[in-house]
Design an enzyme around this catalytic site. Structure first.
Site, PDB file in Angstrom:
ATOM      1  N   ILE A  22      10.848  -5.105  -9.245  1.00  0.00           N
ATOM      2  CA  ILE A  22      10.372  -4.532 -10.504  1.00  0.00           C
ATOM      3  C   ILE A  22      10.845  -3.080 -10.655  1.00  0.00           C
ATOM      4  O   ILE A  22      11.304  -2.676 -11.728  1.00  0.00           O
ATOM      5  CB  ILE A  22       8.823  -4.620 -10.560  1.00  0.00           C
ATOM      6  CG1 ILE A  22       8.384  -6.094 -10.653  1.00  0.00           C
ATOM      7  CG2 ILE A  22       8.271  -3.817 -11.735  1.00  0.00           C
ATOM      8  CD1 ILE A  22       6.874  -6.320 -10.502  1.00  0.00           C
ATOM      9  N   VAL A  68       7.272   7.139   0.245  1.00  0.00           N
ATOM     10  CA  VAL A  68       6.212   7.641  -0.645  1.00  0.00           C
ATOM     11  C   VAL A  68       4.935   8.035   0.093  1.00  0.00           C
ATOM     12  O   VAL A  68       4.025   8.593  -0.515  1.00  0.00           O
ATOM     13  CB  VAL A  68       5.851   6.623  -1.762  1.00  0.00           C
ATOM     14  CG1 VAL A  68       7.003   6.413  -2.716  1.00  0.00           C
ATOM     15  CG2 VAL A  68       5.342   5.309  -1.180  1.00  0.00           C
ATOM     16  N   TYR A 161      -4.661  -5.678  -0.187  1.00  0.00           N
ATOM     17  CA  TYR A 161      -3.779  -5.507  -1.348  1.00  0.00           C
ATOM     18  C   TYR A 161      -4.608  -5.439  -2.632  1.00  0.00           C
ATOM     19  O   TYR A 161      -4.407  -4.557  -3.471  1.00  0.00           O
ATOM     20  CB  TYR A 161      -2.797  -6.686  -1.400  1.00  0.00           C
ATOM     21  CG  TYR A 161      -1.810  -6.620  -2.541  1.00  0.00           C
ATOM     22  CD1 TYR A 161      -0.610  -5.909  -2.416  1.00  0.00           C
ATOM     23  CD2 TYR A 161      -2.054  -7.266  -3.749  1.00  0.00           C
ATOM     24  CE1 TYR A 161       0.300  -5.855  -3.473  1.00  0.00           C
ATOM     25  CE2 TYR A 161      -1.155  -7.213  -4.803  1.00  0.00           C
ATOM     26  CZ  TYR A 161       0.023  -6.504  -4.662  1.00  0.00           C
ATOM     27  OH  TYR A 161       0.919  -6.444  -5.715  1.00  0.00           O
TER      28      TYR A 161
HETATM   29  P1  NAP Z   1       9.757  -5.384  -3.906  1.00  0.00           P
HETATM   30  O1  NAP Z   1      10.909  -6.128  -4.492  1.00  0.00           O
HETATM   31  O2  NAP Z   1       9.432  -5.566  -2.469  1.00  0.00           O
HETATM   32  O3  NAP Z   1       9.947  -3.828  -4.253  1.00  0.00           O
HETATM   33  C1  NAP Z   1       9.132  -2.828  -3.718  1.00  0.00           C
HETATM   34  C2  NAP Z   1      10.011  -1.717  -3.213  1.00  0.00           C
HETATM   35  O4  NAP Z   1       9.171  -0.652  -2.705  1.00  0.00           O
HETATM   36  C3  NAP Z   1      10.906  -2.178  -2.059  1.00  0.00           C
HETATM   37  O5  NAP Z   1      12.227  -1.704  -2.206  1.00  0.00           O
HETATM   38  C4  NAP Z   1      10.213  -1.545  -0.863  1.00  0.00           C
HETATM   39  O6  NAP Z   1      11.050  -1.331   0.246  1.00  0.00           O
HETATM   40  C5  NAP Z   1       9.743  -0.236  -1.474  1.00  0.00           C
HETATM   41  N1  NAP Z   1       8.811   0.451  -0.588  1.00  0.00           N
HETATM   42  C6  NAP Z   1       7.908  -0.120   0.273  1.00  0.00           C
HETATM   43  N2  NAP Z   1       7.282   0.851   0.957  1.00  0.00           N
HETATM   44  C7  NAP Z   1       7.797   2.030   0.552  1.00  0.00           C
HETATM   45  C8  NAP Z   1       7.581   3.383   0.922  1.00  0.00           C
HETATM   46  N3  NAP Z   1       6.681   3.704   1.872  1.00  0.00           N
HETATM   47  N4  NAP Z   1       8.286   4.355   0.315  1.00  0.00           N
HETATM   48  C9  NAP Z   1       9.204   4.048  -0.633  1.00  0.00           C
HETATM   49  N5  NAP Z   1       9.460   2.786  -1.019  1.00  0.00           N
HETATM   50  C10 NAP Z   1       8.774   1.789  -0.430  1.00  0.00           C
HETATM   51  O7  NAP Z   1       8.426  -5.760  -4.688  1.00  0.00           O
HETATM   52  P2  NAP Z   1       8.106  -5.936  -6.253  1.00  0.00           P
HETATM   53  O8  NAP Z   1       7.582  -7.304  -6.415  1.00  0.00           O
HETATM   54  O9  NAP Z   1       9.226  -5.467  -7.079  1.00  0.00           O
HETATM   55  O10 NAP Z   1       6.864  -4.954  -6.390  1.00  0.00           O
HETATM   56  C11 NAP Z   1       6.947  -3.712  -7.076  1.00  0.00           C
HETATM   57  C12 NAP Z   1       5.525  -3.285  -7.430  1.00  0.00           C
HETATM   58  O11 NAP Z   1       4.945  -4.277  -8.309  1.00  0.00           O
HETATM   59  C13 NAP Z   1       4.597  -3.215  -6.206  1.00  0.00           C
HETATM   60  O12 NAP Z   1       3.731  -2.111  -6.335  1.00  0.00           O
HETATM   61  C14 NAP Z   1       3.824  -4.517  -6.297  1.00  0.00           C
HETATM   62  O13 NAP Z   1       2.574  -4.439  -5.656  1.00  0.00           O
HETATM   63  C15 NAP Z   1       3.697  -4.699  -7.782  1.00  0.00           C
HETATM   64  N6  NAP Z   1       3.434  -6.066  -8.215  1.00  0.00           N
HETATM   65  C16 NAP Z   1       4.302  -7.082  -7.930  1.00  0.00           C
HETATM   66  C17 NAP Z   1       4.006  -8.375  -8.359  1.00  0.00           C
HETATM   67  C18 NAP Z   1       4.910  -9.537  -8.107  1.00  0.00           C
HETATM   68  O14 NAP Z   1       4.506 -10.683  -8.371  1.00  0.00           O
HETATM   69  N7  NAP Z   1       6.126  -9.331  -7.609  1.00  0.00           N
HETATM   70  C19 NAP Z   1       2.810  -8.629  -9.058  1.00  0.00           C
HETATM   71  C20 NAP Z   1       1.963  -7.564  -9.327  1.00  0.00           C
HETATM   72  C21 NAP Z   1       2.288  -6.287  -8.900  1.00  0.00           C
HETATM   73  P3  NAP Z   1      11.068  -2.496   1.396  1.00  0.00           P
HETATM   74  O15 NAP Z   1      11.650  -3.706   0.715  1.00  0.00           O
HETATM   75  O16 NAP Z   1      11.939  -1.916   2.456  1.00  0.00           O
HETATM   76  O17 NAP Z   1       9.637  -2.689   1.817  1.00  0.00           O
END
Ligand code: NAP
Length: 255
Positions: A22, A68, A161
């Site tokens: 995202i 972060v 979470y």
């Molecule tokens: P994602 O593809 O795993 O992207 C999250 C990114 O954040 C990854 O590149 C991750 O790196 C990075 N990250 C993790 N820890 C970090 C840190 N300490 N400092 C800097 N960057 C860090 O997940 P996503 O699904 O796109 O999720 C993005 C956001 O949307 C999250 O907050 C998630 O909770 C929220 N969300 C997602 C969904 C869903 O269904 N996908 C639904 C509701 C909310 P690594 O890959 O190395 O960990």
């Protein structure tokens, strides 16, 4: 009166989690709407491809490898964005992690890690960004929370979470009111089930059919579908919107 603009032309933005999923799509989407974008993620992430895609839109990007959960790293990242792109006005905080364990077995380290990234990381990001926005005369922040801050997902054991995401929406409201008289709006977008690497984790892979059945619109969101709601909240079109949690969940929370 002219219709307020949804565009972000010539603004400078910072997006965390911009190496994947995202956050990556939102960083590119902000550029498509006219912003230059600082792209922050962990050092091992693929920020280069995000920056390259932003370059293809004709806007500028800076890759910011940083964690972060580290306040100094965030301060340095904001300083670098301002040095290379100009005064910061917009921010999206999408960095986050997810995993699962039954509550009765969850080690405190696992609980703490999710809270540290998903809650403390969003607070520290907002703090670093907010300091810049206050200096620059205002701006707009969107935190990416989750519908899991409103509901407990059927079949997923992720108390840490869900609690972290509920806290992000309350943090968002608190910052919105603290900064309301200094030109800063703070809102959250709460995605529903979205097709990203987070949903390719082994423990959730078999559940995708269930996710789709639990969603009135009958499918997971694409990352593209997070762009419009986020851009709206960042833009002047939302000039009277602050402290809101915008659920982008295909209707899950209606059931
Ligand atoms: P994602 O593809 O795993 O992207 C999250 C990114 O954040 C990854 O590149 C991750 O790196 C990075 N990250 C993790 N820890 C970090 C840190 N300490 N400092 C800097 N960057 C860090 O997940 P996503 O699904 O796109 O999720 C993005 C956001 O949307 C999250 O907050 C998630 O909770 C929220 N969300 C997602 C969904 C869903 O269904 N996908 C639904 C509701 C909310 P690594 O890959 O190395 O960990």
């Amino acid at each position: 009166m002219a219709v307020p603009s949804f565009r972000l032309d010539d603004s400078v933005a910072l997006v965390t989690g911009a190496g994947s999923g995202i956050g990556r799509r939102l960083a590119i989407g902000l550029a498509e709407m006219g912003a230059d974008v600082g792209c922050l993620d962990l050092p091992q992430s693929d920020l280069a491809s995000t920056a390259e895609a932003i370059g293809e839109t004709g806007r500028r990007a800076v890759a910011l490898p940083a964690d972060v959960t580290r306040a100094e790293a965030l301060a340095e990242a904001v300083a670098r964005v301002e040095r290379e792109l100009g005064p910061l006005r917009l921010a999206v905080n999408a960095a986050g992690i997810a995993n699962a364990a039954p509550a009765e077995d969850m080690p405190v380290e696992q609980w703490n890690k999710v809270i540290e990234v998903n809650l403390n990381g969003v607070f520290l990001s907002c703090q670093a960004e907010g300091r810049a926005l206050l200096r620059n005369g205002g701006g707009s922040i969107v935190n990416i929370a989750s519908m899991s801050g409103t509901i407990a997902n059927r079949g997923l054991t992720q108390a840490h979470y869900n609690a972290s995401k509920a806290a992000v929406t309350q943090l968002t409201k608190s910052l919105a009111t603290e900064w309301c008289d200094r030109g800063i709006r703070v809102n959250s977008v709460s995605p529903g089930y979205t097709a990203t690497p987070m949903n390719r984790r082994p423990e959730v892979a078999e559940r995708v059919a269930r996710f789709e059945a639990d969603t009135p619109l009958g499918r997971m969101a694409t990352v593209d579908e997070m762009v419009g709601p986020t851009v709206f909240l960042l833009s002047d079109a939302a000039s009277f919107v602050t402290g809101v949690d915008l659920l982008v969940d295909g209707g899950v929370t209606c059931w």
